[in-house]
Scaffold this motif. Structure first.
Motif, PDB file in Angstrom:
ATOM      1  N   ALA A  47       0.820  -1.213   0.000  1.00 61.52           N
ATOM      2  CA  ALA A  47       0.000   0.000   0.000  1.00 61.52           C
ATOM      3  C   ALA A  47       0.853   1.263   0.000  1.00 61.52           C
ATOM      4  O   ALA A  47       0.537   2.245  -0.680  1.00 61.52           O
ATOM      5  CB  ALA A  47      -0.922  -0.001   1.221  1.00 61.52           C
ATOM      6  N   THR A 100     -11.661  10.229  -4.190  1.00 64.84           N
ATOM      7  CA  THR A 100     -11.660   9.884  -2.760  1.00 64.84           C
ATOM      8  C   THR A 100     -12.764   8.891  -2.428  1.00 64.84           C
ATOM      9  O   THR A 100     -12.537   7.900  -1.718  1.00 64.84           O
ATOM     10  CB  THR A 100     -11.837  11.153  -1.907  1.00 64.84           C
ATOM     11  OG1 THR A 100     -10.797  12.082  -2.218  1.00 64.84           O
ATOM     12  CG2 THR A 100     -11.798  10.814  -0.428  1.00 64.84           C
ATOM     13  N   VAL A 151     -12.072   5.309  -4.138  1.00 68.59           N
ATOM     14  CA  VAL A 151     -11.085   4.482  -3.429  1.00 68.59           C
ATOM     15  C   VAL A 151     -11.545   4.166  -2.000  1.00 68.59           C
ATOM     16  O   VAL A 151     -11.120   3.170  -1.414  1.00 68.59           O
ATOM     17  CB  VAL A 151      -9.693   5.161  -3.413  1.00 68.59           C
ATOM     18  CG1 VAL A 151      -9.180   5.346  -4.830  1.00 68.59           C
ATOM     19  CG2 VAL A 151      -9.703   6.475  -2.657  1.00 68.59           C
ATOM     20  N   PHE A 182     -11.483   0.568  -0.282  1.00 67.35           N
ATOM     21  CA  PHE A 182     -10.875   0.352   1.031  1.00 67.35           C
ATOM     22  C   PHE A 182     -11.757  -0.504   1.930  1.00 67.35           C
ATOM     23  O   PHE A 182     -11.309  -1.520   2.484  1.00 67.35           O
ATOM     24  CB  PHE A 182     -10.596   1.704   1.701  1.00 67.35           C
ATOM     25  CG  PHE A 182     -10.134   1.592   3.126  1.00 67.35           C
ATOM     26  CD1 PHE A 182      -8.827   1.250   3.418  1.00 67.35           C
ATOM     27  CD2 PHE A 182     -11.022   1.818   4.172  1.00 67.35           C
ATOM     28  CE1 PHE A 182      -8.394   1.138   4.734  1.00 67.35           C
ATOM     29  CE2 PHE A 182     -10.595   1.710   5.491  1.00 67.35           C
ATOM     30  CZ  PHE A 182      -9.276   1.366   5.769  1.00 67.35           C
ATOM     31  N   ASN A 240      -5.594   3.185  -6.207  1.00 63.50           N
ATOM     32  CA  ASN A 240      -6.629   2.194  -5.913  1.00 63.50           C
ATOM     33  C   ASN A 240      -6.014   0.882  -5.428  1.00 63.50           C
ATOM     34  O   ASN A 240      -6.500   0.276  -4.467  1.00 63.50           O
ATOM     35  CB  ASN A 240      -7.479   1.941  -7.162  1.00 63.50           C
ATOM     36  CG  ASN A 240      -8.712   1.117  -6.867  1.00 63.50           C
ATOM     37  OD1 ASN A 240      -9.622   1.558  -6.188  1.00 63.50           O
ATOM     38  ND2 ASN A 240      -8.742  -0.104  -7.380  1.00 63.50           N
ATOM     39  N   SER A 284      -3.136   0.591  -3.982  1.00 57.36           N
ATOM     40  CA  SER A 284      -2.588   0.870  -2.667  1.00 57.36           C
ATOM     41  C   SER A 284      -3.669   0.799  -1.597  1.00 57.36           C
ATOM     42  O   SER A 284      -3.494   0.165  -0.548  1.00 57.36           O
ATOM     43  CB  SER A 284      -1.943   2.257  -2.659  1.00 57.36           C
ATOM     44  OG  SER A 284      -1.540   2.626  -1.360  1.00 57.36           O
ATOM     45  N   VAL A 285      -4.789   1.445  -1.849  1.00 56.79           N
ATOM     46  CA  VAL A 285      -5.888   1.462  -0.887  1.00 56.79           C
ATOM     47  C   VAL A 285      -6.460   0.059  -0.702  1.00 56.79           C
ATOM     48  O   VAL A 285      -6.832  -0.337   0.412  1.00 56.79           O
ATOM     49  CB  VAL A 285      -6.983   2.443  -1.349  1.00 56.79           C
ATOM     50  CG1 VAL A 285      -8.253   2.273  -0.531  1.00 56.79           C
ATOM     51  CG2 VAL A 285      -6.477   3.879  -1.234  1.00 56.79           C
TER      52      VAL A 285
END
Length: 380
Positions: free
Chosen positions: A51, A201, A204, A208, A327, A329-330
């Motif tokens: 991430a 925001t 993603v 998450f 995306n 990473s999240v």
């Protein structure tokens, strides 16, 4: 599609590595005399460094020759796996998992973004689905095979198999993957605008919370089944989950290309994923049908990523690689947090059913954000 297959093979190695550790928890626990919740942090640290590294390296190497970056990142990933297999202490094992996560975090978003460069615009959905499908194939084939090898020989042999796969991937990319034009690095203010874009925001954010539920729960599938199904054999359930992931990740590309309404499609996926998780405690009492929730869970969990990335590419056409990296990473940050919370649940002995409750709460938050996004921005 030949070049896309080369990238998908690299993703196969990542999928194998990221998900096989959950099945190797008992063996690793015995080797280093650690509890299951402690060993579960080996999953968390891999996904956490994935991430962290994905957006950082995506920006750092923007505009650089992607073929070279893909090869070097796979080399880093492969070396780290060899260190994991040789690790004399649990601390070194955790360190090697962090390095492997860094290599994976660099490779995965670049491979996904690069896959769209080799196909026409009307086939981008299929290219994304196939590339991500490489990870699910690594799960459906690699994870059960790795667990079988671990049971017959030793969990370290599974890691050496991963090293071999990584070496093959490096050689295939070196000899057969062509160099291709790279997108010039976006200006700093454009990147900042992407992170401040409310659409991005929220998108993603959905990724998450879905990841906290889906991947976090998966990490502790072994103790979950031991408690609920009174079974220590997780192989068939992993087969069902992985095969569902394979079906979902491949079919989703065609649904993206022909269905069109991406946000509606994501909403359907989120609801179906939630229902599959809720049904696990009830379906475990029925022969054959007990595998159905795991199949649906795997299919929906993997299918969710491609339309989310497609949405981000449309929202940030000038920062496609960075948006996909964010995306990814999240997604893995959610996995790391989900695995960590799962470890806390197991350590305080509240019962594995609490893992289901956490997953459902997290999915409810994902669905809530998805509805807000559809209402606020009025697009498909």
């Amino acid at each position: 599609m030949k070049n896309v297959l080369l990238l998908a093979f690299g993703m196969f190695a990542l999928g194998f590595d990221a998900y096989v550790i959950a099945g190797l928890l008992p063996g690793i626990s015995d080797t280093y005399q650690k509890s299951t919740s402690q060993v579960g942090q080996a999953v968390s640290i891999f996904t956490l460094f994935y991430a962290i590294s994905a957006p950082f390296f995506s920006s750092l190497f923007a505009g650089k020759p992607i073929k070279k970056i893909l090869i070097w990142s796979m080399l880093l990933f492969t070396i780290a796996n060899s260190v994991t297999a040789l690790a004399p202490t649990f601390t070194i094992l955790l360190l090697s998992r962090a390095i492997a996560g860094t290599g994976a975090g660099l490779f995965s978003p670049l491979a996904v973004a690069a896959s769209t460069k080799f196909v026409s615009s009307e086939k981008k959905g299929r290219a994304l689905g196939l590339t991500i499908g490489g990870m699910s194939i690594g799960t459906v084939l690699g994870v059960p095979l790795g667990i079988y090898i671990s049971n017959v020989y030793d969990w370290k042999i599974t890691l050496w198999l991963l090293v071999m796969i990584g070496v093959i991937s490096i050689l295939c990319m070196y000899f057969f993957l062509p160099d291709f034009p790279t997108t010039p690095p976006p200006a700093l203010n454009e990147r900042l605008k992407m992170f401040l874009d409310k659409r991005v925001t929220i998108t993603v954010g959905v990724t998450f919370f879905a990841s906290v539920a889906s991947l976090g729960l998966y990490t502790y599938l072994s103790p979950l089944l031991e408690d609920m199904a009174r079974s220590s054999n997780v192989t068939m359930y992993l087969w069902a989950w992985g095969f569902g992931g394979l079906v979902g990740s491949i079919l989703i590309g065609y649904l993206i290309d022909y269905f069109g309404k991406l946000k509606t499609l994501v909403t359907i996926i989120l609801f179906t994923l939630t229902l599959s998780i809720i049904s696990i405690p009830f379906m475990l009492n029925f022969p054959i049908l007990k595998y159905l929730p795991f199949f649906v869970w795997g299919a929906m969990g993997w299918a969710c990523q491609a339309p989310q990335q497609h949405i981000l590419l449309s929202q940030q056409p000038n920062n496609g690689s960075s948006a996909v990296a964010l995306n990814s990473s999240v997604n893995y940050l959610g996995s790391a947090i989900g695995a960590s919370l799962g470890g806390v649940v197991l350590s305080i002995q509240t019962g594995t059913i609490t893992l289901i409750y956490f997953a459902v709460i997290s999915m409810s938050l994902a669905i809530g954000l998805q509805f807000y996004s559809m209402k606020k921005f009025r697009i498909n």
